[in-house]
Scaffold this motif. Structure first.
Motif, short mmCIF file in Angstrom:
data_model
loop_
_atom_site.label_atom_id
_atom_site.label_comp_id
_atom_site.label_asym_id
_atom_site.label_seq_id
_atom_site.Cartn_x
_atom_site.Cartn_y
_atom_site.Cartn_z
N PRO A 312 -10.41 -2.49 16.10
CA PRO A 312 -9.32 -1.69 15.50
C PRO A 312 -8.20 -2.54 14.94
CG PRO A 312 -10.00 -0.74 17.58
CD PRO A 312 -10.75 -2.02 17.44
N VAL A 313 -7.84 -3.62 15.67
CA VAL A 313 -6.77 -4.49 15.17
C VAL A 313 -7.22 -5.20 13.89
CG1 VAL A 313 -5.45 -6.58 15.68
CG2 VAL A 313 -5.66 -4.80 17.39
N ALA A 314 -8.53 -5.47 13.81
CA ALA A 314 -9.05 -6.20 12.65
C ALA A 314 -9.17 -5.31 11.41
CB ALA A 314 -10.41 -6.80 12.98
N LEU A 315 -9.18 -4.00 11.62
CA LEU A 315 -9.45 -3.10 10.47
C LEU A 315 -8.51 -3.30 9.28
CD1 LEU A 315 -10.62 0.28 11.98
CD2 LEU A 315 -11.86 -1.26 10.47
N PRO A 316 -7.20 -3.42 9.48
CA PRO A 316 -6.34 -3.64 8.31
C PRO A 316 -6.75 -4.88 7.51
CG PRO A 316 -5.00 -3.08 10.19
CD PRO A 316 -6.39 -3.25 10.70
N PHE A 317 -7.11 -5.96 8.23
CA PHE A 317 -7.53 -7.18 7.55
C PHE A 317 -8.80 -6.93 6.75
CE2 PHE A 317 -4.87 -8.67 10.93
CZ PHE A 317 -4.30 -9.84 10.49
N ILE A 318 -9.74 -6.20 7.39
CA ILE A 318 -11.01 -5.95 6.73
C ILE A 318 -10.79 -5.08 5.49
CG2 ILE A 318 -13.26 -4.82 6.99
CD1 ILE A 318 -13.21 -5.70 9.92
N PHE A 319 -9.91 -4.08 5.63
CA PHE A 319 -9.65 -3.21 4.47
C PHE A 319 -9.00 -3.99 3.33
CE2 PHE A 319 -10.43 0.68 6.92
CZ PHE A 319 -11.08 1.39 5.94
N ASN A 320 -8.10 -4.91 3.69
CA ASN A 320 -7.52 -5.75 2.64
C ASN A 320 -8.60 -6.48 1.88
OD1 ASN A 320 -4.86 -5.51 2.23
ND2 ASN A 320 -4.25 -6.90 3.87
N ALA A 321 -9.55 -7.07 2.63
CA ALA A 321 -10.64 -7.79 1.99
C ALA A 321 -11.46 -6.84 1.12
CB ALA A 321 -11.53 -8.45 3.04
N LEU A 322 -11.69 -5.62 1.61
CA LEU A 322 -12.49 -4.66 0.84
C LEU A 322 -11.79 -4.31 -0.47
CD1 LEU A 322 -13.82 -2.12 3.51
CD2 LEU A 322 -15.01 -4.02 2.45
N LYS A 323 -10.45 -4.19 -0.42
CA LYS A 323 -9.71 -3.85 -1.64
C LYS A 323 -9.80 -4.99 -2.65
CE LYS A 323 -6.20 -0.92 0.45
NZ LYS A 323 -4.80 -0.99 0.87
N VAL A 324 -9.56 -6.21 -2.16
CA VAL A 324 -9.66 -7.36 -3.07
C VAL A 324 -11.06 -7.43 -3.66
CG1 VAL A 324 -9.63 -9.87 -3.15
CG2 VAL A 324 -7.86 -8.66 -1.91
N ASN A 325 -12.06 -7.17 -2.82
CA ASN A 325 -13.45 -7.27 -3.26
C ASN A 325 -13.81 -6.24 -4.31
OD1 ASN A 325 -14.23 -9.46 -1.86
ND2 ASN A 325 -15.14 -8.36 -0.15
N ALA A 326 -13.14 -5.08 -4.29
CA ALA A 326 -13.47 -4.05 -5.27
C ALA A 326 -13.24 -4.59 -6.68
CB ALA A 326 -12.62 -2.81 -5.02
N THR A 327 -12.11 -5.25 -6.88
CA THR A 327 -11.83 -5.82 -8.20
C THR A 327 -12.75 -7.00 -8.47
OG1 THR A 327 -9.57 -5.30 -7.66
CG2 THR A 327 -9.95 -6.47 -9.70
N LEU A 328 -12.95 -7.84 -7.44
CA LEU A 328 -13.81 -9.01 -7.62
C LEU A 328 -15.21 -8.60 -8.04
CD1 LEU A 328 -13.05 -11.51 -4.73
CD2 LEU A 328 -12.75 -11.84 -7.17
N ALA A 329 -15.71 -7.52 -7.43
CA ALA A 329 -17.07 -7.08 -7.74
C ALA A 329 -17.18 -6.66 -9.21
CB ALA A 329 -17.46 -5.93 -6.83
N LEU A 330 -16.17 -5.92 -9.68
CA LEU A 330 -16.17 -5.51 -11.09
C LEU A 330 -16.16 -6.72 -12.00
CD1 LEU A 330 -13.74 -2.50 -11.54
CD2 LEU A 330 -16.09 -2.66 -12.28
N ILE A 331 -15.25 -7.65 -11.71
CA ILE A 331 -15.15 -8.85 -12.54
C ILE A 331 -16.47 -9.59 -12.54
CG2 ILE A 331 -14.09 -11.14 -12.67
CD1 ILE A 331 -11.50 -9.90 -11.77
N GLY A 332 -17.05 -9.76 -11.36
CA GLY A 332 -18.30 -10.51 -11.25
C GLY A 332 -19.39 -9.91 -12.09
N ALA A 333 -19.55 -8.58 -11.98
CA ALA A 333 -20.64 -7.93 -12.72
C ALA A 333 -20.40 -8.02 -14.23
CB ALA A 333 -20.75 -6.47 -12.29
N ILE A 334 -19.16 -7.79 -14.66
CA ILE A 334 -18.89 -7.78 -16.10
C ILE A 334 -19.04 -9.18 -16.68
CG2 ILE A 334 -17.06 -7.44 -17.80
CD1 ILE A 334 -16.11 -5.08 -16.17
N VAL A 335 -18.50 -10.18 -15.98
CA VAL A 335 -18.60 -11.54 -16.50
C VAL A 335 -20.05 -12.00 -16.50
CG1 VAL A 335 -17.96 -13.93 -16.10
CG2 VAL A 335 -16.26 -12.16 -15.93
#
Lengths: 398, 320
Positions: A312-335
């Motif tokens: 539970p304490v780790a969840l905010p950190f994990i969600f932060n990573a998930l948010k950053v990854n959402a944009t990263l995934a788009l960039i990766g696929a498009i590039v």
């Protein structure tokens, strides 16, 4: 706010009507503009100055549009002078400014008809100042929680409308910067194409890659939780990858997995794996000593401590990573699509249409990609609030 | 391992959780990293055998019915012209030759490409940091900016900007800007965000008691900014700068992809991938990794130089 020290802790003590000075300037500009012509119309012998003042323009647009524009600007400027605006006055001011800007856009002649004159520009300046006043006023209003984003949305609206006005008034070539209206038209006419691109890039490559990459990252992070040796070995290596442009593996992925979506998904997996791993490791290490000692004193097993405290304490950190990854995934696929793709996909569309100088469609594709990015971010934010409702940071915001 | 301390470093495991941890020795810190790196390298060589075996048998060893030993096969897979996966020493040699055998201004020299990319990255990083600082100072001091601009700043990063790179290049190119500047603009777009967010936090980090002290000194808002807020924000700034420069490098490399640029690591990646020259792709990748590490280390040096000159309180707050 009235306390003198409040002025130091980030909040400013302001007059209760921000922007009064801008309103005075706007009024001055409007009065200045009255004697000047609005449009320089193309006659038989090049430009002929319109003998009438701008608010009586007749040849291009119906005169009443010009009259209405001038009137709306004037009333809005007078409204903006008021010392203590309430919600109703602010709304009226915003609507009047909007009407004036709409009138200006309607007045703008096409290139064949002529060009705009100094009267038009002076009035546009007045409206621009008033638009700034409305944003400041809406920001200063005590609005209910649901309308938090009102001033940001208003600001975005002004940017779009002035973009439209300036690109048409200056006759900016479409290749450089198409007006928003032409982008909207491109969105409408190419809707089917863009839908196929969206399914190809987001529906296949991004989704599959994102789920795999984040799942693996979080999974490995939890799996090596019991192995401090591996943790200490992996964390620096994983952190190093954040300084490496992983997008560069796209050509290799295309060689290994072919042109279709698996190669893009592979790039996305690689790009999202490390941030998810780092976020998980940092989150699992984030539980406080006091809480851990409490679990220890309860004789809680490792598994219990992991499930009840550290995850539970780790969840905010994990969600932060998930948010950053959402944009990263788009960039990766498009590039990755720049390096080779089937004849469908957002990245393919951008690169081919850009080389064909079909800029409205390129911008439309970008609008679609950005909308997907914002939507993913917003959805993850909502999910986080649902899952982490107990977290102090979330509770403070609510 | 039945105690909840299993997650603590090995040296701390015998102690009560919550007791201060002794600092790990240098060996205890680098040992695991070396082990992981070594494991990656071993796996890499093995994977190269597996992936390249097919091509090696087909093209070099004379078909599946030819006579060859396992040793020959391994040697062949590690020394192919166009392997599916080149091995680390091939890549290292390729970089070494490109740096050694060609003059520094030749397009075959990787250092030239690295320099081109580094210039764009650093320019974009400088512009982005300046923009981020200005925005943060504005946001901290004006509520209108905070409410109207901050949501858009966050939203700007959900736009896959690297996808826009081709357009930015086309637009700036038709305005007569070519070469470094358009790439720097894209790097800037990626750099300014972490700096803005961290600085907004940092400029707001001074305690109430400190702001009150400044108020009793009758300090103006600018004096408070210069003497209190900016120094207090430094520990927040540097981690953001490290993130920013890495992001800027990725931006610069991707900006080199669609332009048909002659120089730069991105251009090198693209040309190598057109000609199917795998070893060159990998060496360009490795070079960009090295460049990324070098730039991050540069920010780290800057951080140490600046924070040493500042008060011990700033060092006390420094986490990383």
């Amino acid at each position: 706010m009235s306390h003198p020290i409040a002025s130091l802790s980030g909040a400013r003590v302001r007059p209760d009507a921000p922007g009064a000075l801008l309103a005075v300037l706007a009024l001055a500009l409007l009065l200045l503009s009255l004697p000047y012509p609005a449009l320089q119309l193309a006659g038989e012998d090049g430009f002929t100055l319109n003998p009438l003042a701008w608010w009586a323009v007749q040849a291009v647009a119906p005169g009443w549009v010009a009259w209405g524009t001038g009137l709306a600007t004037g009333v809005a400027a007078l409204l903006a002078l008021r010392a203590t605006p309430g919600r109703a006055a602010t709304l009226a001011l915003t609507l009047l400014t909007l009407a004036a800007l709409g009138g200006l856009i309607a007045l703008t002649p096409t290139e064949e008809q002529g060009a705009v004159g100094s009267g038009f520009w002076l009035c546009t300046g007045a409206v621009a100042l008033l638009a700034l006043v409305t944003v400041a006023r809406v920001s200063a209003l005590p609005l209910p929680r649901g309308l938090d984003a009102a001033s940001a949305l208003l600001f975005g609206l002004w940017v779009l409308l002035f973009w439209e006005l300036l690109t048409t008034a200056f006759a900016v070539p479409r290749v450089l910067l198409p007006p928003p209206s032409s982008v909207a038209v491109a969105l409408w006419t190419h809707a089917a194409t863009l839908r196929d691109d969206l399914v190809q890039t987001v529906g296949k490559a991004v989704l599959i890659g994102y789920v795999l990459g984040c799942g693996l990252g979080v999974g490995v992070g939890i799996a090596i939780d019991r192995l401090p040796f591996l943790q200490r070995g992996l964390l620096p290596v994983a952190s190093l990858t954040s300084t490496v442009p992983l997008v560069g593996v796209a050509p290799i992925a295309v060689m290994w997995f072919g042109f279709d979506w698996p190669s893009k998904a592979a790039v996305v997996v690689l790009m999202t794996f490390f941030p998810a791993l780092i976020g998980t490791l940092a989150g699992l290490a984030a539980a406080g000593k006091l809480e851990r000692e409490l679990m220890f004193s309860y004789a809680a097993s490792d598994r219990r401590t992991l499930l009840d405290l550290r995850l539970p304490v780790a969840l905010p950190f994990i969600f932060n990573a998930l948010k950053v990854n959402a944009t990263l995934a788009l960039i990766g696929a498009i590039v990755a699509e720049f390096f080779g793709s089937p004849t469908v996909g957002l990245g393919f569309r951008i690169s081919t249409e850009a080389s064909r100088m079909n800029m409205p469609l390129v911008w439309a594709t970008i609008v679609v990609a950005s909308a997907v990015g914002m939507l993913a971010y917003a959805l993850l934010g909502r999910l986080e609030r649902r899952v982490n409702f107990w977290h102090p940071a979330i509770r403070a915001a609510a | 391992m039945t105690t909840p301390t299993a997650t603590l470093p090995a040296a701390a495991r015998t102690r009560r959780p919550g007791a201060p941890e002794p600092a790990l020795s240098w060996g205890a810190r680098t040992g695991p990293v070396l082990a992981v790196t070594l494991a990656v390298l071993v796996l890499w060589y093995l994977a190269a055998i597996a992936l390249n075996a097919h091509g090696a048998i087909e093209r070099v060893l004379g078909g599946p019915d030819g006579a060859w030993s396992a040793t020959q096969l391994v040697q062949t897979t590690w020394a192919m012209q166009r392997p599916i996966l080149p091995v680390p020493h091939q890549i290292g040699l390729d970089i070494w030759h490109s740096v050694r055998d060609w003059p520094i201004d030749s397009p075959r020299n990787l250092l030239l490409h690295a320099r081109t990319t580094a210039e764009a990255t650093l320019l974009g990083f400088g512009l982005g940091t300046a923009l981020g600082l200005l925005l943060a100072i504005g946001i901290v001091h004006a509520r209108t900016l905070e409410k109207a601009l901050l949501p858009w700043i966050v939203a700007s990063q959900t736009v896959p900007v690297l996808a826009i790179a081709p357009i930015v290049l086309v637009v700036l190119g038709s305005l007569g800007f070519t070469g470094t500047l358009p790439k720097a603009v894209i790097a800037m777009y990626l750099c300014f965000f972490p700096v803005t967010v961290a600085m907004v936090q940092g400029l707001r980090s001074p305690q109430r008691i400190e702001t009150e002290l400044f108020h009793t000194y009758a300090a103006s808002r600018w004096q408070a900014l210069w003497a209190l807020r900016l120094p207090a924000s430094l520990p927040h700034l540097f981690p953001a700068l490290r993130v920013a420069i890495a992001a800027g490098l990725v931006g610069a490399i991707v900006a080199e992809l669609p332009t048909g640029a002659q120089a730069g690591l991105g251009a090198r990646l693209l040309t190598s991938s057109y000609y199917g020259n795998t070893v060159q792709i990998w060496s360009a990748l490795l070079m960009s990794a090295v460049l990324g590490l070098a730039l991050t280390a540069l920010v780290g040096l800057l951080e140490r130089a600046v924070l040493r000159r500042h008060s011990p309180t700033a060092q006390g707050k420094l986490k990383s």
